[in-house]
Each structure stands twice: as C-alpha cells, then as structure tokens.
Design an enzyme around this catalytic site. Structure first.
Site, PDB file in Angstrom:
ATOM      1  N   GLU A 120      17.785  -1.331   1.702  1.00  0.00           N
ATOM      2  CA  GLU A 120      17.357  -0.345   2.692  1.00  0.00           C
ATOM      3  C   GLU A 120      17.024  -1.017   4.027  1.00  0.00           C
ATOM      4  OE1 GLU A 120      15.180   3.077   0.147  1.00  0.00           O
ATOM      5  OE2 GLU A 120      14.332   1.085  -0.035  1.00  0.00           O
ATOM      6  N   CYS A 367       5.931   0.900   6.000  1.00  0.00           N
ATOM      7  CA  CYS A 367       5.641  -0.441   5.502  1.00  0.00           C
ATOM      8  C   CYS A 367       5.229  -0.420   4.027  1.00  0.00           C
ATOM      9  CB  CYS A 367       4.511  -1.003   6.352  1.00  0.00           C
ATOM     10  SG  CYS A 367       4.135  -2.687   5.976  1.00  0.00           S
TER      11      CYS A 367
END
Ligand code: SF4
Length: 377
Positions: A120, A367
């Site tokens: 990703e 994150c």
C-alpha cells in the site's frame, strides 16, 4: 473450422498459448527493470555499450521528469532503442485498488507486484498538493505492537523499481483523476516496512528521486523513517545523501518502548539516540521524532517530561500522532485534552512540536493502519 469443432487442434492451440504466456512471463521476470537503474547506472550502461552520450539524460528525463509510460524510441538512436527494448523491462507495479477518503482527500493505493504480493501507498493531501508515503517492504519484520503492518509479518523486500513505481503510478493516477493536482512535493518512507532493513533498494530509490535529470526532488523533501535499526543507521551515516531522518520513538522509557517496538530489546533507545547524535546534519536540518500517543499508556505528563528531557538541546522536531485504531488493536486513541497537555509540557523544553492530524483514517490509510494482508497479499 472453429476451434471447438476440432478439439485436438483446440488443445494444441491452448498449449501453444500457455507456452507463449510462460515465455512472456519468463522474459518479463528475467529482464532487469529500467526503474532499478540510477542515473549513474544508466550512464555506465550507455558508455559500456557505445550508445550515444545523451541516451541516459534523454531516458531519465522522459521517464521521470515527463513521467511518460511509452518508451521514447523516437528520441534516442535506433541502436539504443533496440538495446533497451531487448534488455530492460519497463513495467511498473499495477494499481489494484484505489481507496479515496471521504473525510479528506487522502488516497490509498493497493499495488499489485509481479509475484502477486501487494503493498500500500498513501497520498496525503495538503493545499491541493500531496506528500506520498511509500512502502519499502511487503509486510514488516519489526512487529511493532501499535502498527497494523507489524501484524502481517514479513514477506520480502521491495526492489528499487517497486518503490519508484509507487511514486510514478500514484502521480499518473493524480494526473488522470485530479488533473492539475499532480504535485507530489514530499516523499516519506513511512509506509509498510522498515526502510533501513532494505537499505540498498531505498538508497537507490532516493538517488533516483534526487537526480536533477529526473524528478529532481530536494533532499529536504525526502524523509526516511526507522524504528531504530542500528545496522541500517550505521550505513545511513556513511552512505545516504543527506535526506531527512525520522525515528519512531513512541516512549522515552525502555520498558514501554520494548513493548511497542520489540527491536528496542536489541537496539535500546539510549544507544539509538547516541548513534543519531553522531550523524552530521546540514545547517537547519533536524531529526524528526515520531511519538504515537496511546490512551493510558504513554500519554501522561511524566512521559512528556521524560521525552522533553531526552530530546532537549538536540536538532529535534517532534510529531505527536494520536493513535489510529485498526481491527483488533489492543490500544486506544488518547483523549484530546491529554494530547494538548502533552504538547504543553514539550513546549516548556522549547522543542518544536506538531500534533499531526490523521488523514485518510476512514480508509485505513493513516499512520500505523496499513496492512495489505488484510485485503489479500
Ligand atoms: S511501525 Fe514501521 S517498523 Fe514498526 S511494524 Fe510498522 S512498518 Fe514495521
């Protein structure tokens, strides 16, 4: 006569087609990727093979500055065009799925690699421009407890072309789907993987991004993040051409950090900080210290005091990141008033500190939320 009316010929046809596919696939895998080459590699190849002296700059300009997909056969000599077509593969990782945040303009890409593995990449928006968060490995061996990638284990390192390819295809997606916004100004190696655990490929990708013949991204616009992998830091201090460094710090206390980042047991924080202190920085350059705030774990004034004490006086910048939840995560995001109090304590140490707003968390793009295994490797 059609194939179905002649079963024997049909079987032969299918066998031939399969063999052809195998040959194509073999050729595809055997050829080196063009996107694994730095500018100096390309110059050396051109010189060794007596190709025109401008070949390297034309090719780099075409593929990285103009970001064209088609090979520029009409812009280099016929012999150079034939040479590169025969020896090099120009394929890039394919975009398999695109997830667009409804909350902000973050975009997460699931890239499919030649061997079927997936990684990703995230475009993080700011003022119609973007930072790109690149992956450096399929999965990660570091097994950090606050990170969804850590849960998927390690499969393999990415090649330079697979790293550079994330950038090029994300840029092309922007050019097609958000024309006028294809401005990726910052590169952060904070996606899947520990970048310093895949040092050679990441180093070469940085060289390609920095090249004035190509994307020409400034050193101060590229940041490589590490969990504190000292063998990688040793090479970093000798070999990496001045790009920024970020350390995932997350707790100033060794015991707590052991729980969050298991390699802390092998490379304790005090040794990592000592090592980083010895790395020469440019004027105005600083090291970013990332701190994920986790409810009732590392979000107290004591944690903030100790963090301030160990970073005071360094060329430091702190990013405070409220924990982003993921499926089955054992931690929770902190209360907002605790985040503000934490920052207030750090302010007394006069360390520049930013509370980082989560982008793309509705599509698991923030994150600590990346995990290509959750949607199939
Ligand atoms: S935080 Fe970084 S180093 Fe730790 S498991 Fe996640 S990707 Fe790996």
């Amino acid at each position: 006569m059609n194939r179905v009316s002649n079963p024997a010929r049909y079987v032969l046809f299918e066998i031939n087609r399969s063999l052809e596919n195998v040959d194509n696939a073999r050729g595809h895998f055997l050829k080196k990727s063009f996107y694994d080459l730095s500018y100096s590699d390309l110059q050396a190849i051109a010189s060794r093979n007596n190709l025109n002296g401008t070949t390297a700059s034309v090719l780099f300009n075409w593929h990285y500055k103009k970001k064209e997909i088609a090979q520029c056969h009409d812009r280099i000599s016929k012999s150079a065009a034939a040479f590169f077509a025969q020896k090099f593969d120009f394929a890039l990782p394919e975009i398999d799925v695109v997830y667009q945040s409804k909350k902000d303009r973050a975009v997460k890409f699931l890239f499919k690699l030649k061997d079927g593995y997936k990684v990703e990449t995230v475009l993080i928006p700011f003022n119609n421009k973007y930072s790109i968060c690149l992956s450096s490995q399929v999965g990660c061996a570091m097994n950090c407890s606050f990170c969804f990638t850590g849960k998927q284990g390690f499969k393999r390192n990415l090649t330079t072309s697979e790293i550079v390819g994330q950038f090029l295809n994300a840029w092309r997606w922007l050019a097609t789907n958000r024309p006028g916004e294809e401005r990726i100004l910052n590169i952060v190696f904070m996606g899947q993987g520990e970048p310093l655990h895949n040092f050679d490929a990441v180093k070469k990708a940085c060289e390609i991004f920095l090249s004035q013949h190509g994307t020409s991204i400034g050193m101060q616009k590229i940041t490589v993040s590490t969990a504190g992998y000292i063998p990688g830091l040793e090479r970093w201090s000798r070999e990496t051409p001045g790009v920024n460094l970020a350390l995932s710090l997350h707790s100033p206390f060794e015991e707590k950090r052991n729980e969050l980042i298991p390699i802390n047991k092998k490379y304790p924080l005090d040794e990592v900080l000592d090592f980083i202190d010895k790395i020469p920085l440019h004027k105005k350059q600083f090291v970013t210290y990332e701190y994920i705030l986790i409810k009732d774990f590392n979000d107290t004034p004591d944690d903030a005091e100790k963090l301030g004490a160990i970073l005071a006086g360094k060329s430091a910048y702190i990013n405070l990141i409220p924990f982003n939840s993921f499926p089955d995560s054992q931690y929770r995001p902190p209360d907002w008033d605790k985040v503000e109090k934490f920052k207030a304590v750090l302010d007394t140490f006069k360390i520049p500190t930013l509370i980082r707003e989560a982008k793309g968390d509705d599509v698991l793009a923030a994150c600590g939320q990346l995990n290509s295994a959750a949607i199939g490797w």
